[in-house]
Design a protein around this motif. Sequence first.
Motif, PDB file in Angstrom:
ATOM      1  N   GLY A  89       0.829  -1.207   0.000  1.00  0.00           N
ATOM      2  CA  GLY A  89       0.000   0.000   0.000  1.00  0.00           C
ATOM      3  C   GLY A  89       0.855   1.244   0.000  1.00  0.00           C
ATOM      4  O   GLY A  89       0.952   1.951   0.992  1.00  0.00           O
ATOM      5  N   PRO A  90       1.519   1.503  -1.130  1.00  0.00           N
ATOM      6  CA  PRO A  90       2.427   2.656  -1.142  1.00  0.00           C
ATOM      7  C   PRO A  90       1.648   3.968  -1.190  1.00  0.00           C
ATOM      8  O   PRO A  90       1.255   4.420  -2.238  1.00  0.00           O
ATOM      9  N   ASN A  91       1.395   4.574  -0.029  1.00  0.00           N
ATOM     10  CA  ASN A  91       0.602   5.798  -0.057  1.00  0.00           C
ATOM     11  C   ASN A  91       1.438   7.056   0.164  1.00  0.00           C
ATOM     12  O   ASN A  91       0.919   8.153   0.241  1.00  0.00           O
ATOM     13  N   ILE A  92       2.735   6.879   0.223  1.00  0.00           N
ATOM     14  CA  ILE A  92       3.582   8.052   0.441  1.00  0.00           C
ATOM     15  C   ILE A  92       3.573   9.037  -0.735  1.00  0.00           C
ATOM     16  O   ILE A  92       3.578  10.246  -0.508  1.00  0.00           O
ATOM     17  N   PRO A  93       3.513   8.568  -1.986  1.00  0.00           N
ATOM     18  CA  PRO A  93       3.412   9.546  -3.081  1.00  0.00           C
ATOM     19  C   PRO A  93       2.217  10.494  -2.907  1.00  0.00           C
ATOM     20  O   PRO A  93       2.347  11.694  -3.113  1.00  0.00           O
ATOM     21  N   THR A  94       1.067   9.949  -2.511  1.00  0.00           N
ATOM     22  CA  THR A  94      -0.105  10.797  -2.281  1.00  0.00           C
ATOM     23  C   THR A  94       0.162  11.767  -1.131  1.00  0.00           C
ATOM     24  O   THR A  94      -0.063  12.970  -1.246  1.00  0.00           O
ATOM     25  N   MET A  95       0.675  11.230  -0.039  1.00  0.00           N
ATOM     26  CA  MET A  95       0.892  12.066   1.150  1.00  0.00           C
ATOM     27  C   MET A  95       1.912  13.172   0.906  1.00  0.00           C
ATOM     28  O   MET A  95       1.818  14.245   1.485  1.00  0.00           O
ATOM     29  N   MET A  96       2.904  12.879   0.062  1.00  0.00           N
ATOM     30  CA  MET A  96       3.959  13.866  -0.185  1.00  0.00           C
ATOM     31  C   MET A  96       3.679  14.701  -1.434  1.00  0.00           C
ATOM     32  O   MET A  96       4.477  15.554  -1.807  1.00  0.00           O
ATOM     33  N   GLY A  97       2.549  14.426  -2.082  1.00  0.00           N
ATOM     34  CA  GLY A  97       2.209  15.198  -3.275  1.00  0.00           C
ATOM     35  C   GLY A  97       3.140  14.947  -4.449  1.00  0.00           C
ATOM     36  O   GLY A  97       3.446  15.842  -5.218  1.00  0.00           O
ATOM     37  N   ILE A  98       3.602  13.707  -4.559  1.00  0.00           N
ATOM     38  CA  ILE A  98       4.499  13.391  -5.684  1.00  0.00           C
ATOM     39  C   ILE A  98       3.932  12.262  -6.533  1.00  0.00           C
ATOM     40  O   ILE A  98       4.661  11.573  -7.229  1.00  0.00           O
ATOM     41  N   GLU A  99       2.621  12.118  -6.456  1.00  0.00           N
ATOM     42  CA  GLU A  99       1.983  11.054  -7.217  1.00  0.00           C
ATOM     43  C   GLU A  99       2.177  11.283  -8.713  1.00  0.00           C
ATOM     44  O   GLU A  99       2.034  12.410  -9.196  1.00  0.00           O
ATOM     45  N   GLY A 100       2.502  10.239  -9.417  1.00  0.00           N
ATOM     46  CA  GLY A 100       2.612  10.331 -10.866  1.00  0.00           C
ATOM     47  C   GLY A 100       3.900  10.966 -11.363  1.00  0.00           C
ATOM     48  O   GLY A 100       4.109  11.081 -12.563  1.00  0.00           O
ATOM     49  N   ILE A 101       4.744  11.398 -10.444  1.00  0.00           N
ATOM     50  CA  ILE A 101       6.021  11.965 -10.884  1.00  0.00           C
ATOM     51  C   ILE A 101       6.972  10.809 -11.170  1.00  0.00           C
ATOM     52  O   ILE A 101       7.227   9.980 -10.297  1.00  0.00           O
ATOM     53  N   PRO A 102       7.454  10.726 -12.405  1.00  0.00           N
ATOM     54  CA  PRO A 102       8.334   9.605 -12.711  1.00  0.00           C
ATOM     55  C   PRO A 102       9.739   9.850 -12.162  1.00  0.00           C
ATOM     56  O   PRO A 102      10.179  10.997 -12.058  1.00  0.00           O
ATOM     57  N   VAL A 103      10.416   8.788 -11.819  1.00  0.00           N
ATOM     58  CA  VAL A 103      11.787   8.939 -11.349  1.00  0.00           C
ATOM     59  C   VAL A 103      12.700   9.142 -12.562  1.00  0.00           C
ATOM     60  O   VAL A 103      12.359   8.780 -13.675  1.00  0.00           O
TER      61      VAL A 103
END
Length: 341
Positions: A130-144
């Motif tokens: 359940g990787p929810n850190i992208p949502t919490m940190m506002g970096i969802e969908g940002i590719p590495v």
Amino acid sequence: MKEKILDELKKVFYPGKTHSVLEEGIIDDVVVEGNKVVVKIKTKEKNQAVIDMLKRSIPMSLKKVDGVEDVELEIEKVVEEKEKVANIKHVIATTSGKGGVGKSTVSVNTALALAKFGYKVGLLDADIYGPNIPTMMGIEGIPVTLDPDHKDKILPIVKYGIKVLSIGNLVPKDAAIIWRGPLINQAIKQFLEDVSWGELDFLIVDLPPGTGDAQLTLAQETKVTGGIIVITPQNVAMSDAAKANDFFKKLKIPVLGVIENMSYFICPNCGARTDIFDHGGARKFAEQNGLGFLGEIPIDVEVREGGDKGKPIVVANPTSPVAQAFEDVARNIVEKIKALG
Ligand SMILES: Nc1ncnc2c1ncn2[C@@H]1O[C@H](COP(=O)(O)OP(=O)(O)O)[C@@H](O)[C@H]1O
Ligand SMILES: [Mg+2]
């Protein structure tokens, strides 16, 4: 002759990769002695099957070159430095017996609080279920992106002054991935080895709940300074906490302490405090088990909103009591680590 050999090596694929052995950078030298060619290889490859394939494919290709009759491989295995993440001073793992207790929320806000104190902080979302850190940190969908200085490594995403990486930035959001042991191991290994974290004082690792493969790999691959157990005051969470504690013990990871999340509620209108759940259980648990106690985080709608909006409360409302509570936790973590020596 040597040029022709190098040209030929450009056509030999490195097993399992889409580029040649030459591009892989394992060819250290090529020596031509009459009709014999000696290829010197320096490799970190641990997989013997790959080495065996190279032993077949390289001579087979080079023998196609005019004038080459004999090909000899000199393979030197380079041992990788033992301390895998030497530039990270302290790896801190947060875990909980079960999901939904606020482990990620605590990881994120504690990491941001540590950064506020001036530490260099990384946050690794190793919760592959359940990787929810992208949502919490506002970096969802940002590719590495690839590290321009080390093409075989990726760069973490920098947000609010910390370096973040999540499996969520590597796989599509709702991909239903069934992770099994070996895959998890590989993912965690790569998170530690193939990411350019740079110099860090702390790497906070948000582990999946429970006591599975991710925890094991992390413990085997790197020296974890300490573990943090996040629990909620309800009794159910307690037996889970005990499991998490046993697991850290087995892995010989010192427990820095226990955090009670959603500990109490302060009415935003009147300021009155209510212990929604039976508050204080985590402290008791810590005392009974000889563990440190790192602090209590109240339940607050702003915490959830911050998580949903991608702006955690420590940065969204730094003077709020909850943000202060997270800072206290971060301070206690630093103290505990200092005490470990
Ligand atoms: N102290 C808190 N106050 C209010 N909501 C919280 C708090 N801690 C966590 N939450 C919310 O609870 C939910 C679960 O938290 P999360 O950190 O994702 O849990 P976990 O990582 O343990 O599964 C999220 O919606 C989160 O915003
Ligand atoms: Mg989580």
